[in-house]
Scaffold this motif. Structure first.
Motif: not given
Length: 373
Positions: A77-101
């Protein structure tokens, strides 16, 4: 791209959604990536929300992560979370990344946060990287833990967005603010949704509104409220987050003057018409009470080593129409006494200033991004 994982209550996700809507309102696009249990009652508007495999804490033990089923989190589950998070970052390529907390909290999830921070940092067109925090943080249990957070901030972060007024609640009240961190702080004011007008309906009018946020907490408050209501003629409306089975259990033992129902999306509007609110003292609930001008009994969440809500409640207790009860002192008689004291307190007008933190955050972020090389 706003990355958030709420582990107990839903306040962290609520703030992330408020902030995302503010970015959208200003003409930007914003995506929230959430790693906590879904909270359908929260207003996401048309904000895109990507759900990671959800996790929650084992009560106030934030170092023990549980899956939605209640089983301890697996490596898969932890691996799947990290993979999906990185996938979303690669797709969005945001100008701004905000981490809450993070990195002031959620260190148990440092692997996935570090992965997305590294992915952002190595890009040629590196995004602006910001941390987003509420007014009060859980104080570090040791200087070493604070040092680790400060090291991450120095390595990756351009700014720390503090959703508070430094004259009311400086970050120093709960966290050691060194000079290197102070230079990155940007106070935005308190962050709240738009003011909600009273509803043209009978729900809430003259009632005692009992709530404990959107998570699976508050059992002591709910049980005490049901017993106190037996000696009070008013209507008590008890709003429950979490499982439907919990609602059914409380309904079965509620006296006739108590309405037990799921957390409502019109909660803030109900407060305008209520005789009083009985609740914990999380960031979002405290702001809701202040904006509504509602008399309130705060019972700060203080299980384990939690002190955030106690600090906040102690500060707010200086205002008229606010009583504070420690959970250790919570009994039906003491709750009724606190409500009686509220009946004698002067009216407190709805607060209107200092809650435009979401729009100010957007302005600050846009300015910081424009200054990037």
């Amino acid at each position: 791209m706003i990355v958030v994982t709420h582990l107990l209550g839903s306040g962290h996700l609520a703030r992330a959604l408020i902030l995302a809507r503010a970015f959208q309102h200003a003409g930007h696009s914003a995506t929230v990536v959430s790693g906590g249990i879904p909270v359908p009652v929260l207003d996401r508007g048309d904000v895109p929300l990507v759900q990671l495999p959800p996790l929650r804490s084992d009560g106030v033990n934030f170092t023990q992560l549980l899956e939605d089923s209640g089983a301890p989190v697996s490596h898969d589950t932890l691996s799947a979370r990290k993979a999906l998070l990185l996938q979303q970052f690669a797709e969005i390529r945001p100008d701004v990344l905000i981490t809450e907390l993070y990195p002031f909290g959620r260190r148990v999830l440092r692997d996935e946060f570090t992965a997305v921070l590294k992915a952002a940092d190595k890009l040629a067109d590196r995004p602006l990287i910001c941390a987003s925090v509420r007014d009060i943080l859980a104080p570090p249990s040791s200087p070493q833990k604070a040092d680790k957070s400060h090291s991450v901030l120095a390595r990756y972060y351009d700014a720390v967005l503090v959703h508070a007024d430094p004259h009311v609640m400086p970050l120093d009240a709960s966290w050691p603010v060194l000079d290197a961190l102070r230079s990155k702080l940007h106070y935005t004011g308190f962050m709240a949704p738009a003011v909600t007008a009273p509803l043209h309906q009978t729900a809430g009018v003259g009632e005692i509104i009992v709530s404990a946020g959107g998570g699976d907490v508050g059992a002591q408050i709910f049980d005490t409220a049901l017993r106190a209501a037996q000696s009070d003629p008013r209507v008590w409306r008890v709003l429950i987050g979490g499982a439907q089975a919990r609602i059914a259990q409380l309904r079965a033992k509620a006296p006739a003057n108590v309405i037990v129902e799921a957390t409502r999306p019109d909660f803030r509007a109900l407060l305008h018409q209520a005789a009083a609110s009985v609740s914990m003292c999380g960031y979002n609930t405290a702001i809701d009470v202040l904006q509504a001008g509602c008399r309130s009994v705060f019972i700060p969440f203080d299980a384990g080593a939690e002190v955030e809500q106690t600090i906040r409640a102690t500060a707010l207790a200086q205002l008229p129409g606010i009583e504070v009860l420690r959970s250790a002192d919570l009994t039906p008689d003491r709750l009724l006494s606190a409500l009686s004291a509220l009946d004698q307190s002067p009216h407190r007008a709805p607060a209107t200033d200092g809650f435009d933190g979401a729009r100010e955050t957007v302005r600050r972020v846009a300015s910081l991004w424009a200054q990037m090389p």
